[in-house]
Design a protein around this motif. Sequence first.
Motif, PDB file in Angstrom:
ATOM      1  N   THR A 151       0.863  -1.175   0.000  1.00 55.83           N
ATOM      2  CA  THR A 151       0.000   0.000   0.000  1.00 55.83           C
ATOM      3  C   THR A 151       0.896   1.220   0.000  1.00 55.83           C
ATOM      4  O   THR A 151       1.768   1.340   0.863  1.00 55.83           O
ATOM      5  N   ASP A 152       0.711   2.118  -0.954  1.00 57.32           N
ATOM      6  CA  ASP A 152       1.540   3.319  -1.037  1.00 57.32           C
ATOM      7  C   ASP A 152       3.027   2.983  -0.951  1.00 57.32           C
ATOM      8  O   ASP A 152       3.781   3.642  -0.240  1.00 57.32           O
ATOM      9  N   ARG A 153       3.443   1.932  -1.632  1.00 53.64           N
ATOM     10  CA  ARG A 153       4.839   1.485  -1.640  1.00 53.64           C
ATOM     11  C   ARG A 153       5.344   1.050  -0.276  1.00 53.64           C
ATOM     12  O   ARG A 153       6.547   0.976  -0.039  1.00 53.64           O
ATOM     13  N   ARG A 154       4.461   0.810   0.666  1.00 52.68           N
ATOM     14  CA  ARG A 154       4.860   0.273   1.964  1.00 52.68           C
ATOM     15  C   ARG A 154       4.463  -1.192   1.964  1.00 52.68           C
ATOM     16  O   ARG A 154       3.422  -1.558   1.439  1.00 52.68           O
ATOM     17  N   PHE A 155       5.317  -2.022   2.550  1.00 54.24           N
ATOM     18  CA  PHE A 155       5.116  -3.461   2.475  1.00 54.24           C
ATOM     19  C   PHE A 155       4.552  -4.010   3.774  1.00 54.24           C
ATOM     20  O   PHE A 155       5.056  -3.738   4.852  1.00 54.24           O
ATOM     21  N   PHE A 156       3.499  -4.803   3.646  1.00 53.16           N
ATOM     22  CA  PHE A 156       2.892  -5.438   4.810  1.00 53.16           C
ATOM     23  C   PHE A 156       2.701  -6.925   4.539  1.00 53.16           C
ATOM     24  O   PHE A 156       2.628  -7.352   3.392  1.00 53.16           O
ATOM     25  N   CYS A 157       2.568  -7.710   5.614  1.00 57.75           N
ATOM     26  CA  CYS A 157       2.428  -9.153   5.434  1.00 57.75           C
ATOM     27  C   CYS A 157       1.002  -9.517   5.046  1.00 57.75           C
ATOM     28  O   CYS A 157       0.760 -10.580   4.487  1.00 57.75           O
ATOM     29  N   CYS A 158       0.047  -8.660   5.356  1.00 56.90           N
ATOM     30  CA  CYS A 158      -1.351  -8.995   5.092  1.00 56.90           C
ATOM     31  C   CYS A 158      -2.205  -7.733   5.103  1.00 56.90           C
ATOM     32  O   CYS A 158      -1.735  -6.668   5.534  1.00 56.90           O
ATOM     33  N   ALA A 159      -3.423  -7.858   4.643  1.00 57.55           N
ATOM     34  CA  ALA A 159      -4.325  -6.709   4.566  1.00 57.55           C
ATOM     35  C   ALA A 159      -4.609  -6.148   5.956  1.00 57.55           C
ATOM     36  O   ALA A 159      -4.765  -4.943   6.132  1.00 57.55           O
ATOM     37  N   HIS A 160      -4.637  -7.024   6.943  1.00 54.71           N
ATOM     38  CA  HIS A 160      -4.894  -6.577   8.307  1.00 54.71           C
ATOM     39  C   HIS A 160      -3.833  -5.564   8.755  1.00 54.71           C
ATOM     40  O   HIS A 160      -4.162  -4.504   9.284  1.00 54.71           O
ATOM     41  N   CYS A 161      -2.563  -5.901   8.546  1.00 55.27           N
ATOM     42  CA  CYS A 161      -1.490  -5.008   8.961  1.00 55.27           C
ATOM     43  C   CYS A 161      -1.542  -3.693   8.180  1.00 55.27           C
ATOM     44  O   CYS A 161      -1.300  -2.632   8.739  1.00 55.27           O
ATOM     45  N   ALA A 162      -1.827  -3.768   6.886  1.00 56.07           N
ATOM     46  CA  ALA A 162      -1.922  -2.558   6.075  1.00 56.07           C
ATOM     47  C   ALA A 162      -3.018  -1.652   6.629  1.00 56.07           C
ATOM     48  O   ALA A 162      -2.855  -0.443   6.728  1.00 56.07           O
ATOM     49  N   ARG A 163      -4.123  -2.268   7.029  1.00 56.11           N
ATOM     50  CA  ARG A 163      -5.244  -1.506   7.576  1.00 56.11           C
ATOM     51  C   ARG A 163      -4.877  -0.908   8.925  1.00 56.11           C
ATOM     52  O   ARG A 163      -5.170   0.248   9.200  1.00 56.11           O
ATOM     53  N   GLU A 164      -4.226  -1.711   9.761  1.00 54.48           N
ATOM     54  CA  GLU A 164      -3.835  -1.224  11.080  1.00 54.48           C
ATOM     55  C   GLU A 164      -2.884  -0.037  10.954  1.00 54.48           C
ATOM     56  O   GLU A 164      -2.985   0.926  11.705  1.00 54.48           O
ATOM     57  N   ALA A 165      -1.943  -0.122  10.017  1.00 56.50           N
ATOM     58  CA  ALA A 165      -0.945   0.932   9.848  1.00 56.50           C
ATOM     59  C   ALA A 165      -1.586   2.201   9.319  1.00 56.50           C
ATOM     60  O   ALA A 165      -1.213   3.302   9.693  1.00 56.50           O
ATOM     61  N   ALA A 166      -2.569   2.032   8.429  1.00 53.30           N
ATOM     62  CA  ALA A 166      -3.245   3.191   7.870  1.00 53.30           C
ATOM     63  C   ALA A 166      -4.291   3.690   8.866  1.00 53.30           C
ATOM     64  O   ALA A 166      -4.747   4.828   8.801  1.00 53.30           O
ATOM     65  N   GLY A 167      -4.569   2.818   9.797  1.00 55.18           N
ATOM     66  CA  GLY A 167      -5.744   2.821  10.651  1.00 55.18           C
ATOM     67  C   GLY A 167      -6.082   4.033  11.451  1.00 55.18           C
ATOM     68  O   GLY A 167      -7.238   4.393  11.515  1.00 55.18           O
ATOM     69  N   SER A 168      -5.118   4.687  12.106  1.00 57.45           N
ATOM     70  CA  SER A 168      -5.489   5.705  13.081  1.00 57.45           C
ATOM     71  C   SER A 168      -6.384   6.784  12.478  1.00 57.45           C
ATOM     72  O   SER A 168      -7.255   7.316  13.154  1.00 57.45           O
ATOM     73  N   ALA A 169      -6.177   7.096  11.198  1.00 61.65           N
ATOM     74  CA  ALA A 169      -7.019   8.096  10.544  1.00 61.65           C
ATOM     75  C   ALA A 169      -8.428   7.555  10.341  1.00 61.65           C
ATOM     76  O   ALA A 169      -9.410   8.184  10.738  1.00 61.65           O
ATOM     77  N   ALA A 170      -8.507   6.383   9.729  1.00 59.59           N
ATOM     78  CA  ALA A 170      -9.820   5.796   9.450  1.00 59.59           C
ATOM     79  C   ALA A 170     -10.156   4.774  10.522  1.00 59.59           C
ATOM     80  O   ALA A 170      -9.764   3.626  10.426  1.00 59.59           O
ATOM     81  N   HIS A 171     -10.836   5.150  11.531  1.00 61.32           N
ATOM     82  CA  HIS A 171     -11.178   4.276  12.641  1.00 61.32           C
ATOM     83  C   HIS A 171     -12.176   3.225  12.220  1.00 61.32           C
ATOM     84  O   HIS A 171     -13.367   3.365  12.465  1.00 61.32           O
ATOM     85  N   ASP A 172     -11.650   2.150  11.648  1.00 64.25           N
ATOM     86  CA  ASP A 172     -12.612   1.191  11.146  1.00 64.25           C
ATOM     87  C   ASP A 172     -12.452  -0.098  11.915  1.00 64.25           C
ATOM     88  O   ASP A 172     -11.447  -0.776  11.869  1.00 64.25           O
ATOM     89  N   ALA A 173     -13.417  -0.368  12.738  1.00 59.45           N
ATOM     90  CA  ALA A 173     -13.373  -1.527  13.621  1.00 59.45           C
ATOM     91  C   ALA A 173     -13.453  -2.806  12.814  1.00 59.45           C
ATOM     92  O   ALA A 173     -14.258  -2.912  11.909  1.00 59.45           O
ATOM     93  N   ASP A 174     -12.597  -3.748  13.147  1.00 59.76           N
ATOM     94  CA  ASP A 174     -12.580  -4.994  12.375  1.00 59.76           C
ATOM     95  C   ASP A 174     -12.769  -6.176  13.277  1.00 59.76           C
ATOM     96  O   ASP A 174     -11.862  -6.695  13.805  1.00 59.76           O
TER      97      ASP A 174
END
Length: 77
Positions: free
Chosen positions: A54-77
């Motif tokens: 995501t945005d040239r940042r590497f994550f192991c899974c969609a969950h981590c990508a979401r968590e890292a992007a997360g603080s802005a978009a408070h989306d409970a999972d």
Amino acid sequence: MAVCEVCGNDYEMAFQVVTAGQTHTFDSFECAIHRLAPICEHCGCKVIGHGHVTDRRFFCCAHCAREAAGSAAHDAD
Ligand SMILES: [Zn+2]
Ligand SMILES: [Zn+2]
């Protein structure tokens, strides 16, 4: 015979991996992963599957990508 660039093992079954024009020599996939696998920006684990970019940042899974992007978009999972 070839010497693993990670552990120094001189092994007749060593193999080469070419990435970004550079040739690396390893005696095992474990050593290849240690040297070449990207690291998840969120949890820090080695990404040995397809991973998630995501945005040239590497994550192991969609969950981590979401968590890292997360603080802005408070989306409970
Ligand atoms: Zn090795
Ligand atoms: Zn992760």
